[in-house]
Design an enzyme around this catalytic site. Structure first.
Site, PDB file in Angstrom:
ATOM      1  N   HIS A  42      -5.152   6.792  85.969  1.00 50.93           N
ATOM      2  CA  HIS A  42      -4.540   7.592  84.911  1.00 50.93           C
ATOM      3  C   HIS A  42      -4.176   8.981  85.443  1.00 50.93           C
ATOM      4  O   HIS A  42      -5.001   9.886  85.422  1.00 50.93           O
ATOM      5  CB  HIS A  42      -5.496   7.725  83.730  1.00 50.93           C
ATOM      6  CG  HIS A  42      -5.856   6.416  83.105  1.00 50.93           C
ATOM      7  ND1 HIS A  42      -6.698   5.503  83.699  1.00 50.93           N
ATOM      8  CD2 HIS A  42      -5.490   5.849  81.928  1.00 50.93           C
ATOM      9  CE1 HIS A  42      -6.823   4.443  82.926  1.00 50.93           C
ATOM     10  NE2 HIS A  42      -6.121   4.618  81.856  1.00 50.93           N
ATOM     11  N   HIS A  73       0.411   8.516  81.194  1.00 50.43           N
ATOM     12  CA  HIS A  73      -1.007   8.431  80.831  1.00 50.43           C
ATOM     13  C   HIS A  73      -1.791   7.488  81.738  1.00 50.43           C
ATOM     14  O   HIS A  73      -2.762   7.898  82.366  1.00 50.43           O
ATOM     15  CB  HIS A  73      -1.137   7.977  79.369  1.00 50.43           C
ATOM     16  CG  HIS A  73      -2.546   7.783  78.929  1.00 50.43           C
ATOM     17  ND1 HIS A  73      -3.264   8.767  78.294  1.00 50.43           N
ATOM     18  CD2 HIS A  73      -3.388   6.733  79.043  1.00 50.43           C
ATOM     19  CE1 HIS A  73      -4.486   8.329  78.051  1.00 50.43           C
ATOM     20  NE2 HIS A  73      -4.575   7.090  78.481  1.00 50.43           N
ATOM     21  N   GLU A  87     -25.125   7.165  62.518  1.00 52.77           N
ATOM     22  CA  GLU A  87     -25.854   6.315  63.451  1.00 52.77           C
ATOM     23  C   GLU A  87     -25.242   6.304  64.849  1.00 52.77           C
ATOM     24  O   GLU A  87     -25.965   6.271  65.849  1.00 52.77           O
ATOM     25  CB  GLU A  87     -25.926   4.872  62.918  1.00 52.77           C
ATOM     26  CG  GLU A  87     -26.686   4.714  61.607  1.00 52.77           C
ATOM     27  CD  GLU A  87     -25.816   4.933  60.380  1.00 52.77           C
ATOM     28  OE1 GLU A  87     -24.606   5.255  60.539  1.00 52.77           O
ATOM     29  OE2 GLU A  87     -26.328   4.786  59.259  1.00 52.77           O
ATOM     30  N   HIS A 100     -27.687  -5.770  53.933  1.00 54.07           N
ATOM     31  CA  HIS A 100     -28.817  -5.060  54.525  1.00 54.07           C
ATOM     32  C   HIS A 100     -29.777  -5.999  55.255  1.00 54.07           C
ATOM     33  O   HIS A 100     -30.841  -5.566  55.691  1.00 54.07           O
ATOM     34  CB  HIS A 100     -29.565  -4.279  53.445  1.00 54.07           C
ATOM     35  CG  HIS A 100     -28.844  -3.025  53.023  1.00 54.07           C
ATOM     36  ND1 HIS A 100     -27.547  -3.041  52.566  1.00 54.07           N
ATOM     37  CD2 HIS A 100     -29.214  -1.717  53.033  1.00 54.07           C
ATOM     38  CE1 HIS A 100     -27.169  -1.803  52.284  1.00 54.07           C
ATOM     39  NE2 HIS A 100     -28.156  -0.987  52.567  1.00 54.07           N
TER      40      HIS A 100
END
Lengths: 671, 671
Positions: free
Chosen positions: B32, B269, B417, B479
């Site tokens: 890159h 890129h 999280e 859950h």
């Protein structure tokens, strides 16, 4: 729109929602009272004065959508559904969180009429709502005609502090602002409390209002969200009036409102109030009735208006649709097809075919197949997380999706994999459009929480994952999937397909396009593979596995099972083994799930029990392969992370060679 | 600090970084070039005028940290490492992205001296940097004394547009602002281009500056980032001067700067420039030398200053540490322990023990074990994603982590999280602190991309996951983990432990605390379980599996293998089978990975090949169990999503009963 004036009757209705919710939670001895007590006013005002829905026809296509992103507050939604006349009798409210009830702990799509999305894993509901708002625009663009506003509805989500801390909500909010989704409104229950305590512990500095303004949203405030019904009404009106931006209504509320000893604290978040506090709460709310689950008749009558208004709106739309059908019979037919997710009859004929031996990467074959699917299914909307040049997933001449007009069939999600997947779920929940989304296979990890919800809810999202093994090469171990096939095969309800050549890729796309009861994943190579010839028995990718090359003489000594690019290694190993007098059958196994679903006789025909010498070859973790190769089998795979080097070098260094597979077969034969 | 003035020599050095990078990419024919060309000036100014590091002693503890979050720009980092004198000779630069080179496609921690973090999966590097900045504060709080600033360094991250679109970056940025991490600086390579095209496609509305201001960051701008070295220097000075807030320096750059036909476009890129464009680029940069990999001697001399300055700084610190050791010998000893991750000798004695039959949830047992570990390991820093009340993971009297002072041992991550897990990785990369983080097991999905990097990089993070099966109950399928055990066991390098009782939990914590070469996960119940008696042969949790109850008479007809809460089901089934004359051995298998690592004779002793009738019982997907139960085995598990109801009801309805396990054993026996 005229401003609504609110009366004591409205306040009684709000308290009816509150008391019904806490009674149910108390009876279940499980649940989250804090949100229903605090958010009942905003929910009531929305449902009573704004939400266009038809309780007796919950899937009427032009209804407004409401997503309870803070799914733990499920009793709020169940109270609303019960009171406004959905098919959710009091007996179900009283069976909250019990076995086989229609009132599970978190709202479940497809399980309870009126539940628009399965929520609970925080943040995702807010992203689902973005997907719904995008689907609305896409359908409006495709089907609306002058004088025929077939599609014109709002999407509302009720979001919590916890939702807005999640990264997926940030990604989705940023994209929604970028797309200028003017018909999307979040009601943000800003009670400054999460499960563990006040948000000052974790969320103090962040100015949520400025953050959403930075995303390009309109931000509105209601400071007295516990009581100010007129203020809530005015804010929702202002949100609806802004059509060039999504709106965030920040509603300051008191968690557990009314509970004298718990309100405003995290204690009210996730635990039932207890019998005593429940009574104190009812008293504080001015609730006269001692009996649980009481709905005052005047409140009942007021809620019944919803059902009446809903039927009127739905009937008016049905009449509109009848006129539309006469005016635009073709479009009306297409509309029905889109709603059903149907493809044009005989569409498969347009799928590309490749000559045996023709070499190309399965990602390129997929790119060509997509064009055929896109023609046969005008409701298909593609998407990518900034890698469409590499994943080959652009719908040619589809244009870029434009959020105001709803034009364009390629959504540029940006580097926002989690929101992309949750948004695709939202499109599926909405219906009428069919999303596929794409990125590198290794980044399926970023998508996983949303894939799980797609699988759980039987949503027909399609995942196009390319760069599917360590053959990715130079990008190295961070970009080389290892455990991903196993980890996704372990997920119930997801069908994973790893085709071995361009022709298998075509078959895989056919399966994905036609599979409407759950998500389907296509796992594709970066590198070129030779196209296979059609087996004499026809392609059987849809059966998950088939005999790609029979053992010479027809009675195999050993079976070599390959998937994707490694099928070719198995085929070459078969030739080497033949030279050593070992007759090996080669089985192509693009999909474990589809093969496992076949009847025993088919499975026995492909993998006869009598042939115990078996080798699997797949450039991924060997985890789980024992299921197919058995006690005597040898799994050729990779149970460590890869490395940075040209892909061909890596495949060789890590043992994905015909020699190594042939040697494994001899070991399995005990030689 | 005095402002630096920059000369032509500095500009030559910048171009040396640029040309070295593009030459290496060209030789590899992979990589890159866009980022190194655009970001070389900011990187040069940072490394030359600010970064305190010692190339000849890359792990000197008080060095500044630099994370290249945009890992695809790896050649930028390799050029800097080579030029400033790290152990990375030109031959390695010339072997960029080749097999066994030290210059892999994305930077890999532990593989190349001076690489502080493995980056590439976007967003995570920016969160790693947050973790490093937190570790710095924690160590400063613990070890600094008046006149002895043992710990005082900066953390810098170079981030890209793609990084900042990721949800994990948003979560981490929000938390960093909340924690007021004044020694954290992001250099944002704002080139407005990502792989697929201009960011206007996906990122137009979002005002990144306002967003970071809303998080509580200082935001600074450099408008001419391609050329304005003095401006870059001033911005970095201003960032360092602001000690009460993290700083974001928005550097407007041109991707692929210098490449006449590619600069400013996504084409630069991710593809090498090609020989012709490479020459044109060098010409445009005013680069006189035609030869590849040329480093002008005056540039070489300038870069050599870094190594000299670094040695001086390191030597000064070593002298400081010597004086510190004399003044505070105990603290100096603790410092060394913390750096080594060591525990106090004999610490295990403080771990709690439970009487056989005593009933408690393993999450509660874990909560007690944590207190012992926290005492024995002062460098332990706990954390939770807003569920510490449920996961029982607070370090008692540890206090809440405070980002300015570095005090407190409980980090309240909020409902973030993914960032939590990436931040824990950052702490591990930094060293000196030992993080554990916690949430419900089902939300391990949100953490997964960062778990993978911990496993790949041998980072000793500890995951405490509670509510580990459908026994979660009323919260329902969203859950209830199902596929999570399998999906994590498939991940190389992660050790998963699912203890069956409080005593096994103690042993599991012992293993986790002592395991320094990779992440360890504890998977714990919500519901109470009876504590087991110590087997006559001693606890063998560390061996992954052991005989928990021998078959009567000692020669088993069948083996029942249980993990976690289901071990007790297996034990009850054994009794039922005994009544039917079937002698069953029960094996407790808390960890597949640890058992698989045992020698063959131990494995044979626990699971003798001769006993082919086997049943596994685990309240999770059966995926992968064939490995242990073999062709004749029966797996009792759940291969669908759960439901909302009391946990006991669910376990019964889904077949986790002694009767069902006993019946499975009979089936496995062919009866």
């Amino acid at each position: 729109m005229n401003a609504t004036s609110f009366t004591d009757l409205d306040r009684l209705c709000v308290n009816t929602i509150r008391t019904l919710s806490i009674d149910a939670i108390q009876k279940a001895d499980s649940g989250h009272p804090g949100l229903p007590l605090g958010a009942a006013p905003m929910a009531y005002v929305l449902w009573q004065s704004h939400l266009r829905h038809c309780p007796s026809d919950p899937t009427w296509p032009d209804r407004d959508r409401f997503v309870l992103s803070a799914g733990h507050g499920s009793m709020l939604l169940y109270s609303l559904l019960h009171l406004t006349g959905y098919d959710l009798p009091m007996s179900e409210i009283q069976a909250f969180r019990q076995w086989k009830s229609r009132t599970p702990g978190h709202p479940e799509f497809g399980h309870t009429a009126g539940v628009e999305a399965t929520t609970g894993p925080l943040g995702q509901g807010s992203a689902n709502a973005v997907g719904m708002a995008m689907a609305e625009r896409a359908l409006a663009h495709r089907f609306n005609r002058a004088g025929f506003e077939l599609v014109n509805h709002m999407t509302y989500a009720l979001v919590s502090d916890g939702d807005l801390m999640e990264g997926v909500a940030a990604e989705a909010g940023s994209l929604a602002g970028h797309l200028k989704l003017g018909k999307l409104v979040y009601l943000y229950d800003a009670n400054d409390v999460t499960l563990d305590g006040p948000t000052s512990m974790t969320f103090s500095t962040e100015d949520v209002a400025r953050r959403y303004e930075s995303y390009g949203w309109q931000v509105l405030w209601v400071m007295q969200g516990d009581t100010d019904l007129a203020g809530l009404d005015a804010a929702i009106r202002a949100a609806r009036a802004e059509t060039a931006k999504p709106s965030l209504i920040i509603v300051k509320t008191t968690i557990g409102f009314g509970s004298p000893n718990r309100q405003g604290t995290s204690e009210s978040h996730g635990k039932p109030l207890g019998a005593e506090e429940l009574e104190l709460t009812k008293k504080a709310l001015g609730w006269a009735q001692g009996e649980a689950f009481h709905v005052p008749s005047e409140a009942r009558a007021r809620f019944d208006e919803s059902a009446r208004r809903g039927r009127q709106a739905r009937d008016a739309w049905n009449q509109l649709f009848d006129r539309y059908s006469r005016e635009f019979p073709e479009l009306a037919k297409e509309w029905k097809q889109a709603q059903a997710g149907a493809l044009q009859v005989g569409w498969e004929a347009a799928l590309p075919t490749w000559k045996p031996g023709e070499k190309l990467a399965t990602r390129l074959a997929s790119g060509k197949a997509i064009q055929a699917v896109a023609k046969a299914m005008p409701s298909l909307i593609g998407g990518d997380a900034d890698l469409s040049c590499s994943t080959n997933t652009l719908i040619a001449e589809g244009g870029s999706f434009e959020g105001q007009k709803g034009s364009g069939r390629n959504v540029h999600y940006g580097v926002r994999e989690h929101a992309m997947t949750s948004i695709a779920n939202g499109m599926c929940y909405h219906g009428g459009v069919r999303p596929f989304v794409s990125t590198f296979f290794v980044f399926s990890d970023y998508m996983r929480p949303a894939i799980r919800l797609a699988a759980m809810n039987h949503l027909p999202a399609i995942y196009v994952w390319t760069h599917d093994s360590l053959a990715v090469g130079e990008d190295g171990p961070t970009h080389q999937p290892i455990e991903h096939l196993a980890s996704l095969r372990a997920m119930p309800g997801l069908v994973v397909l790893r085709p071995a050549c361009a022709n298998e890729t075509r078959e895989a796309w056919k399966i994905a396009a036609e599979r409407l009861n759950g998500p389907t994943a296509l796992v594709l190579t970066r590198q070129a593979l030779p196209s296979l010839a059609e087996p004499s028995t026809g392609w059987a990718v849809h059966r998950g596995a088939y005999v790609a090359a029979e053992a010479e003489g027809g009675t195999p000594d050993a079976i070599l099972i390959g998937t994707g690019s490694e099928l070719h290694v198995a085929l070459a190993a078969r030739t080497q083994l033949a030279a050593q007098g070992v007759r090996a059958r080669v089985v192509s196994m693009p999909s474990w799930e589809l093969f496992a679903a076949q009847d025993g006789s088919y499975r026995e025909a492909v993998l006869p029990k009598s042939v115990r010498a078996r080798v699997s070859v797949e450039a991924g973790a060997t985890f789980g392969w024992q299921r197919w190769i058995g006690d005597q089998g040898v799994a050729v795979g990779i149970d460590r992370y890869g490395a940075s080097a040209p892909g061909g070098t890596l495949l060789k260094e890590f043992g994905f060679t015909p020699e190594n597979v042939a040697a494994a077969a001899l070991r399995s034969l005990g030689r």
